[in-house]
Write a protein that holds these residues in place. Structure first.
Motif, PDB file in Angstrom:
ATOM      1  N   THR A   1      -0.140  18.415  -2.669  1.00 52.16           N
ATOM      2  CA  THR A   1      -1.413  18.245  -2.818  1.00 52.16           C
ATOM      3  C   THR A   1      -1.954  16.824  -2.787  1.00 52.16           C
ATOM      4  OG1 THR A   1      -1.540  20.261  -3.996  1.00 52.16           O
ATOM      5  CG2 THR A   1      -3.502  18.994  -4.339  1.00 52.16           C
ATOM      6  N   THR A   2      -1.419  15.993  -3.763  1.00 49.01           N
ATOM      7  CA  THR A   2      -1.688  14.611  -3.877  1.00 49.01           C
ATOM      8  C   THR A   2      -1.650  13.969  -2.658  1.00 49.01           C
ATOM      9  OG1 THR A   2      -1.087  14.649  -6.141  1.00 49.01           O
ATOM     10  CG2 THR A   2      -1.416  12.636  -5.112  1.00 49.01           C
ATOM     11  N   ALA A   3      -0.559  14.315  -1.572  1.00 48.71           N
ATOM     12  CA  ALA A   3      -0.232  13.672  -0.448  1.00 48.71           C
ATOM     13  C   ALA A   3      -1.533  13.925   0.615  1.00 48.71           C
ATOM     14  CB  ALA A   3       0.917  14.002   0.260  1.00 48.71           C
ATOM     15  N   ARG A   4      -1.817  15.520   0.256  1.00 50.16           N
ATOM     16  CA  ARG A   4      -2.859  15.744   1.306  1.00 50.16           C
ATOM     17  C   ARG A   4      -4.317  15.199   1.183  1.00 50.16           C
ATOM     18  NH1 ARG A   4      -0.583  21.827   1.411  1.00 50.16           N
ATOM     19  NH2 ARG A   4       0.618  21.597   3.071  1.00 50.16           N
ATOM     20  N   THR A   5      -4.450  14.976  -0.341  1.00 51.14           N
ATOM     21  CA  THR A   5      -5.565  13.999  -0.769  1.00 51.14           C
ATOM     22  C   THR A   5      -5.598  12.815  -0.298  1.00 51.14           C
ATOM     23  OG1 THR A   5      -5.889  15.457  -2.892  1.00 51.14           O
ATOM     24  CG2 THR A   5      -6.896  13.233  -3.005  1.00 51.14           C
ATOM     25  N   TRP A   6      -4.601  12.085  -0.315  1.00 49.21           N
ATOM     26  CA  TRP A   6      -4.184  10.684   0.168  1.00 49.21           C
ATOM     27  C   TRP A   6      -4.576  10.468   1.722  1.00 49.21           C
ATOM     28  CZ3 TRP A   6      -4.550   6.087  -1.967  1.00 49.21           C
ATOM     29  CH2 TRP A   6      -4.022   5.802  -3.229  1.00 49.21           C
ATOM     30  N   CYS A   7      -3.887  11.718   2.273  1.00 50.45           N
ATOM     31  CA  CYS A   7      -4.415  11.668   3.794  1.00 50.45           C
ATOM     32  C   CYS A   7      -5.982  11.866   4.123  1.00 50.45           C
ATOM     33  CB  CYS A   7      -3.610  12.852   4.322  1.00 50.45           C
ATOM     34  SG  CYS A   7      -1.783  12.475   4.554  1.00 50.45           S
ATOM     35  N   ASN A   8      -6.541  12.783   3.467  1.00 50.86           N
ATOM     36  CA  ASN A   8      -7.971  13.101   3.539  1.00 50.86           C
ATOM     37  C   ASN A   8      -8.738  11.734   3.170  1.00 50.86           C
ATOM     38  OD1 ASN A   8      -7.587  15.777   4.269  1.00 50.86           O
ATOM     39  ND2 ASN A   8      -7.638  16.637   2.360  1.00 50.86           N
ATOM     40  N   ARG A   9      -8.473  11.218   2.143  1.00 51.84           N
ATOM     41  CA  ARG A   9      -9.165   9.867   1.800  1.00 51.84           C
ATOM     42  C   ARG A   9      -9.033   8.854   2.971  1.00 51.84           C
ATOM     43  NH1 ARG A   9      -7.901   8.516  -4.094  1.00 51.84           N
ATOM     44  NH2 ARG A   9      -9.482   6.766  -3.706  1.00 51.84           N
ATOM     45  N   ILE A  10      -7.799   8.596   3.479  1.00 57.32           N
ATOM     46  CA  ILE A  10      -7.406   7.493   4.510  1.00 57.32           C
ATOM     47  C   ILE A  10      -8.384   8.042   5.696  1.00 57.32           C
ATOM     48  CG2 ILE A  10      -5.819   6.646   5.820  1.00 57.32           C
ATOM     49  CD1 ILE A  10      -3.778   6.951   3.571  1.00 57.32           C
TER      50      ILE A  10
ATOM     51  N   GLN B   1       4.639  10.172  -9.322  1.00 60.39           N
ATOM     52  CA  GLN B   1       4.310  10.599 -10.858  1.00 60.39           C
ATOM     53  C   GLN B   1       3.971  11.889 -10.960  1.00 60.39           C
ATOM     54  OE1 GLN B   1       4.871   8.282 -13.429  1.00 60.39           O
ATOM     55  NE2 GLN B   1       5.690   7.063 -11.705  1.00 60.39           N
ATOM     56  N   GLN B   2       3.931  12.831  -9.864  1.00 60.61           N
ATOM     57  CA  GLN B   2       3.386  13.837  -9.839  1.00 60.61           C
ATOM     58  C   GLN B   2       4.368  14.944 -10.604  1.00 60.61           C
ATOM     59  OE1 GLN B   2       0.211  14.482  -9.072  1.00 60.61           O
ATOM     60  NE2 GLN B   2       0.393  12.522  -8.799  1.00 60.61           N
ATOM     61  N   PRO B   3       4.168  15.985 -11.380  1.00 60.32           N
ATOM     62  CA  PRO B   3       5.013  16.670 -12.286  1.00 60.32           C
ATOM     63  C   PRO B   3       5.803  17.722 -11.222  1.00 60.32           C
ATOM     64  CG  PRO B   3       2.915  17.408 -12.706  1.00 60.32           C
ATOM     65  CD  PRO B   3       2.628  15.963 -11.737  1.00 60.32           C
TER      66      PRO B   3
ATOM     67  N   VAL C   1       0.711  -1.248   0.025  1.00 63.03           N
ATOM     68  CA  VAL C   1      -0.001   0.052   0.230  1.00 63.03           C
ATOM     69  C   VAL C   1       0.987   1.211  -0.071  1.00 63.03           C
ATOM     70  CG1 VAL C   1      -1.583   1.343   1.209  1.00 63.03           C
ATOM     71  CG2 VAL C   1      -2.064  -1.013   0.751  1.00 63.03           C
ATOM     72  N   LEU C   2       1.885   1.200   1.042  1.00 60.49           N
ATOM     73  CA  LEU C   2       2.890   2.275   0.845  1.00 60.49           C
ATOM     74  C   LEU C   2       3.581   2.532  -0.373  1.00 60.49           C
ATOM     75  CD1 LEU C   2       4.088   2.581   4.701  1.00 60.49           C
ATOM     76  CD2 LEU C   2       2.609   3.973   3.731  1.00 60.49           C
ATOM     77  N   ASP C   3       4.048   1.564  -1.088  1.00 58.79           N
ATOM     78  CA  ASP C   3       4.760   1.717  -2.118  1.00 58.79           C
ATOM     79  C   ASP C   3       3.927   2.128  -3.290  1.00 58.79           C
ATOM     80  OD1 ASP C   3       7.095   0.548  -1.220  1.00 58.79           O
ATOM     81  OD2 ASP C   3       6.703  -1.375  -1.856  1.00 58.79           O
ATOM     82  N   SER C   4       2.394   1.882  -3.306  1.00 59.52           N
ATOM     83  CA  SER C   4       1.490   2.159  -4.255  1.00 59.52           C
ATOM     84  C   SER C   4       1.357   3.746  -4.226  1.00 59.52           C
ATOM     85  CB  SER C   4       0.202   1.614  -4.158  1.00 59.52           C
ATOM     86  OG  SER C   4      -0.743   2.089  -5.086  1.00 59.52           O
ATOM     87  N   ILE C   5       1.144   4.190  -2.846  1.00 53.02           N
ATOM     88  CA  ILE C   5       1.060   5.749  -2.611  1.00 53.02           C
ATOM     89  C   ILE C   5       2.436   6.499  -3.075  1.00 53.02           C
ATOM     90  CG2 ILE C   5       0.850   7.467  -0.819  1.00 53.02           C
ATOM     91  CD1 ILE C   5      -0.982   5.321   0.511  1.00 53.02           C
ATOM     92  N   ARG C   6       3.531   5.870  -2.663  1.00 51.29           N
ATOM     93  CA  ARG C   6       4.858   6.660  -3.098  1.00 51.29           C
ATOM     94  C   ARG C   6       4.979   6.575  -4.593  1.00 51.29           C
ATOM     95  NH1 ARG C   6       9.828   7.519  -1.138  1.00 51.29           N
ATOM     96  NH2 ARG C   6       9.292   6.957   0.769  1.00 51.29           N
TER      97      ARG C   6
END
Length: 80
Positions: free
Chosen positions: A56-65, A47-49, A37-42
């Motif tokens: 922003t993507t990390a915050r989205t992951w945190c909010n979803r979790i 992949q973010q430019p 799971v962590l490797d998938s998130i990493r």
């Protein structure tokens, strides 16, 4: 048991992990799932430019979790 230097391979006798009921295998399986799971998130973050989209993507992951945890906790409260 024959004498051997530390780290010598192969081991002549099996090592007792103190795992009579499969807890070692269960913990190893849970750890592997956690790492996947962590490797998938990493991977998603890598992949973010830009640095901003990484954050922003990390915050989205945190909010979803957190949202998923809230839903699961609430369902467990209702079931109890």
């Amino acid at each position: 048991m024959t004498e051997r230097s530390p780290g010598q391979w192969p081991v002549d006798e099996p090592v007792d992990l103190g795992d009579d009921d499969g807890q070692y295998v269960q913990r190893a399986s849970e750890r592997a799932l956690h790492e996947m799971v962590l490797d998938s998130i990493r991977h998603d973050l890598e992949q973010q430019p830009s640095p901003l989209t990484v954050i922003t993507t990390a915050r989205t992951w945190c909010n979803r979790i957190t949202a998923a945890a809230d839903e699961i906790a609430q369902a467990k409260r209702k079931a109890a």
